[in-house]
Motif scaffolding. Structure first.
Motif, PDB file in Angstrom:
ATOM      1  N   ASP A 126       0.846  -1.191   0.000  1.00 17.29           N
ATOM      2  CA  ASP A 126       0.000   0.000   0.000  1.00 17.29           C
ATOM      3  C   ASP A 126       0.883   1.244   0.000  1.00 17.29           C
ATOM      4  O   ASP A 126       1.726   1.415   0.892  1.00 17.29           O
ATOM      5  CB  ASP A 126      -0.907   0.028   1.232  1.00 17.29           C
ATOM      6  CG  ASP A 126      -1.954  -1.072   1.185  1.00 17.29           C
ATOM      7  OD1 ASP A 126      -2.126  -1.652   0.096  1.00 17.29           O
ATOM      8  OD2 ASP A 126      -2.573  -1.349   2.218  1.00 17.29           O
TER       9      ASP A 126
ATOM     10  N   SER B  71      -1.668  -3.011  -6.595  1.00 15.94           N
ATOM     11  CA  SER B  71      -0.543  -2.153  -6.198  1.00 15.94           C
ATOM     12  C   SER B  71      -0.342  -1.030  -7.207  1.00 15.94           C
ATOM     13  O   SER B  71      -0.089   0.116  -6.834  1.00 15.94           O
ATOM     14  CB  SER B  71       0.736  -2.986  -6.059  1.00 15.94           C
ATOM     15  OG  SER B  71       0.598  -3.964  -5.040  1.00 15.94           O
TER      16      SER B  71
ATOM     17  N   LEU C  70      -3.127   1.616  -6.586  1.00 15.57           N
ATOM     18  CA  LEU C  70      -2.924   2.430  -5.388  1.00 15.57           C
ATOM     19  C   LEU C  70      -1.765   3.397  -5.571  1.00 15.57           C
ATOM     20  O   LEU C  70      -1.816   4.548  -5.105  1.00 15.57           O
ATOM     21  CB  LEU C  70      -2.689   1.528  -4.184  1.00 15.57           C
ATOM     22  CG  LEU C  70      -3.888   0.675  -3.746  1.00 15.57           C
ATOM     23  CD1 LEU C  70      -3.495  -0.240  -2.593  1.00 15.57           C
ATOM     24  CD2 LEU C  70      -5.059   1.558  -3.335  1.00 15.57           C
TER      25      LEU C  70
ATOM     26  N   GLU D 284      -7.773   6.311  -3.498  1.00 17.51           N
ATOM     27  CA  GLU D 284      -6.936   5.423  -2.688  1.00 17.51           C
ATOM     28  C   GLU D 284      -7.667   4.981  -1.429  1.00 17.51           C
ATOM     29  O   GLU D 284      -7.654   3.797  -1.067  1.00 17.51           O
ATOM     30  CB  GLU D 284      -5.638   6.149  -2.329  1.00 17.51           C
ATOM     31  CG  GLU D 284      -4.675   5.322  -1.495  1.00 17.51           C
ATOM     32  CD  GLU D 284      -3.477   6.131  -1.031  1.00 17.51           C
ATOM     33  OE1 GLU D 284      -2.665   5.571  -0.287  1.00 17.51           O
ATOM     34  OE2 GLU D 284      -3.379   7.311  -1.400  1.00 17.51           O
TER      35      GLU D 284
ATOM     36  N   ARG E   6      -8.796   1.003  -0.855  1.00 18.86           N
ATOM     37  CA  ARG E   6      -7.653   0.427  -0.144  1.00 18.86           C
ATOM     38  C   ARG E   6      -7.955  -0.981   0.382  1.00 18.86           C
ATOM     39  O   ARG E   6      -7.104  -1.870   0.353  1.00 18.86           O
ATOM     40  CB  ARG E   6      -7.250   1.339   1.009  1.00 18.86           C
ATOM     41  CG  ARG E   6      -6.066   0.821   1.824  1.00 18.86           C
ATOM     42  CD  ARG E   6      -5.780   1.718   3.013  1.00 18.86           C
ATOM     43  NE  ARG E   6      -5.338   3.025   2.575  1.00 18.86           N
ATOM     44  CZ  ARG E   6      -4.074   3.313   2.263  1.00 18.86           C
ATOM     45  NH1 ARG E   6      -3.146   2.368   2.331  1.00 18.86           N
ATOM     46  NH2 ARG E   6      -3.737   4.521   1.884  1.00 18.86           N
TER      47      ARG E   6
END
Length: 568
Positions: free
Chosen positions: A288, A470, A473, A539, A543
């Motif tokens: 993250d 990934s 983000l 984001e 998440r």
């Protein structure tokens, strides 16, 4: 009026009507200067008069070799005196000599006539100001500091005072070799009283940046314009009389950077700060991204003088810097340079992740001492990556055995059973027919696939979506909206292969925050809406994963053999 008076008036009119007007005998032209001695930097007026039959416009191009022409005015007069018509045309051109010395004003042609050459003495430009408080027109300049460091901002102020009405004018700009000049703000206009006189004032500010140490001299600034003459407000030169003034020259002693400064960027400023504008979370998971936004701001420096912001390498994390945003503002007196840069830090292993402090040396011009700008360190706890919800790839199923014919003999159990020869041949024929049917089915399936142009490859439900997650983000953290949209579709198709675009994804999601974030993304990309803070919103919304409106439909059982009649 008496009868005798009327009779005299009528007789005069008859005489004027019958008389033949005559032009002036003098058909030539003449020229003269309003003065024959002047200083370099001032202007002089050349007057050219044509009288009588001379016609045409003067050819002033012959003056361009030694003079700059600042403007031309003209007037025409017609007079009748004792039956004689006199026509006069007067041209006045303002000239600025290009050099000092004794200059010759060449003859000027007006039609077929030419003027006589004139002589003008140009003295060197005076070092002091022309015009002092109490005069009709004067200029004041001020500069601070007079002993600056190299690349330090100098505040340079110019004030023009005039006690009459100006019709036009031009004030020179400060300039010198090795000097960067930037005008600040807008001109300020106000009224001031000095002694017993009242003046109109025009105030102008500049930022001067010396590029090399040593002596720096800014020559006197010159103002040239036209002012209304109160003694002749309706006269020939209705645009006004020529006026001029000059300021004092200013000299600076520019100091080099202090000894021992080294190779660090040289930043002479009144103030310089580093600020972290991101609220970092206390905990994140591996993969993250964490966004850190750093702002550098300096008073007395432009953004071009500020160094690029960099982030040191980190163990256990990858760093993805964004492009810097730069700007230089001013408040009318000072320059304010800024650099803002975002860094996406992606942890690659669990544990304690420390974002180290950033230190920057600069020179405080207010105190004359070295100073340090510090961006404090930050600590984030990194948790292990969340378990991947995607199932591991399923092993390919073995091809089922072909059904045996009804009349085929049972498989042997303990001992081989002797089979008659005709029965063996029948079993072999049936097996060959089944194998041929299987090959025909495969060929038909391949042919229909090619007819359709080939199915578009999409991520299957069993593919690992952690890489796409990934990428999404990271793109969202850096504010790369196009990349975030592509990565989000790729991530979603690892769970829902039938999805093709953001619209279908919005319809399939069950979380209101995720749908609203995607609608805002569409408005920002295709409707011109504001994108401020949208990357962080995406984001935060995604998440913890994709939240679907309903569970995905059960996957069909895998089969090594395609259907004999595929669905259309």
């Amino acid at each position: 009026m008496t009868f005798r008076a009327w009779r005299g008036l009528i007789a005069a009119l008859i005489w004027l009507c019958t008389a033949v007007p005559a032009l002036a005998a003098d058909d030539g032209v003449r020229a003269w200067l309003d003065r024959d001695t002047m200083h370099l930097g001032e202007s002089v007026t050349l007057n050219v008069e044509s009288q009588g039959g001379a016609a045409g416009q003067p050819d002033f191009s012959v003056l361009d070799r030694d003079f700059r022409q600042l403007g031309t005015q003209s007037s025409r007069q017609v007079n009748i005196v004792n039956g004689t018509t006199v026509i006069k045309t007067l041209w006045a051109v303002a000239l600025e000599p290009k050099q000092e010395g004794v200059l010759t004003v060449p003859p000027v042609a007006v039609g077929s006539a030419r003027t006589e050459p004139l002589t003008l003495t140009v003295l060197p430009q005076p070092t002091g100001a022309q015009g002092r408080p109490g005069d009709d027109l004067f200029i004041e300049v001020s500069a601070d500091p007079l002993a600056p460091y190299v690349q330090q901002q100098i505040r340079y102020t110019v004030k023009l005072y005039f006690a009459f009405d100006l019709t036009d004018g031009n004030l020179a700009e400060p300039k010198a070799d090795g000097l960067v000049v930037q005008r600040l703000g807008q001109d300020r206009r106000y009224v001031a009283s000095i002694g017993d006189r009242r003046y109109h004032v025009v105030e102008r500010h500049y930022a001067l940046i010396p590029e090399a140490s040593g002596t720096l001299r800014i020559a006197a600034l010159v103002f040239r314009g036209s002012a209304l003459d109160p003694r002749d407000p309706t006269g020939f030169f209705n645009r006004g009389r020529a006026v001029s003034a000059s300021s004092d020259a200013v000299e600076f002693n520019v100091r080099p950077r202090p000894d021992g400064w080294g190779t660090d960027p040289w930043l002479p400023a009144v103030d310089l700060t580093l600020a972290d504008e991101t609220d970092l979370p206390a905990e994140v998971r591996v993969g993250d991204p964490v966004t850190r936004t750093v702002r550098m701001k300096a008073q007395g420096l432009g953004y071009e003088q500020l160094p690029e912001l960099d982030f040191p390498p980190l163990a256990g994390a990858e760093i993805y810097p964004d492009k810097s945003q730069v700007v230089t503002r001013d408040d009318g007196t000072w320059l304010f340079g800024e650099r803002v840069r975002k860094f996406a830090v992606v942890p690659t292993q669990p544990g304690r992740l420390e974002l180290p402090e950033i230190r920057l040396r600069w020179w405080n011009t207010a105190t004359g001492e070295e100073a340090i700008a510090v961006l404090p360190a930050r600590v984030v706890q990194v948790l292990p990556a969340a378990a991947n919800a995607a199932a591991p790839p399923a092993a390919g199923a073995a091809a089922p055995a072909l059904p045996a014919p009804a009349d085929a003999p049972p498989p042997p159990t303990t001992a081989p059973v002797e089979t008659p020869l005709p029965s063996l041949r029948l079993w072999q024929a049936l097996a060959a027919a089944g194998f041929a049917l299987w090959l025909a089915t495969l060929a038909l399936w391949a042919w229909r696939s090619r007819r359709r142009g080939g199915a578009r490859a999409v991520p299957g439900p069993n593919e690992d979506g952690s890489a796409a997650r990934s990428r999404f983000l990271r793109a969202a953290a850096l504010g790369e909206l196009a990349g975030a949209e592509r990565s989000l579709i790729a991530w979603a198709r690892t769970e829902r292969p039938q999805l093709r675009n953001v619209g279908e994804l919005i319809a399939a999601l069950g979380d209101e925050a995720q749908r609203e974030a995607l609608l805002a993304l569409q408005r920002a990309r295709y409707a011109g809406a504001s994108a401020d803070g949208l990357g962080g919103r995406l984001e935060r919304a995604f998440r913890d994963g994709l939240r679907w409106a309903a569970a995905p439909s059960a996957l069909r059982a895998a089969s090594a053999l395609p259907a004999l009649y595929p669905e259309r």
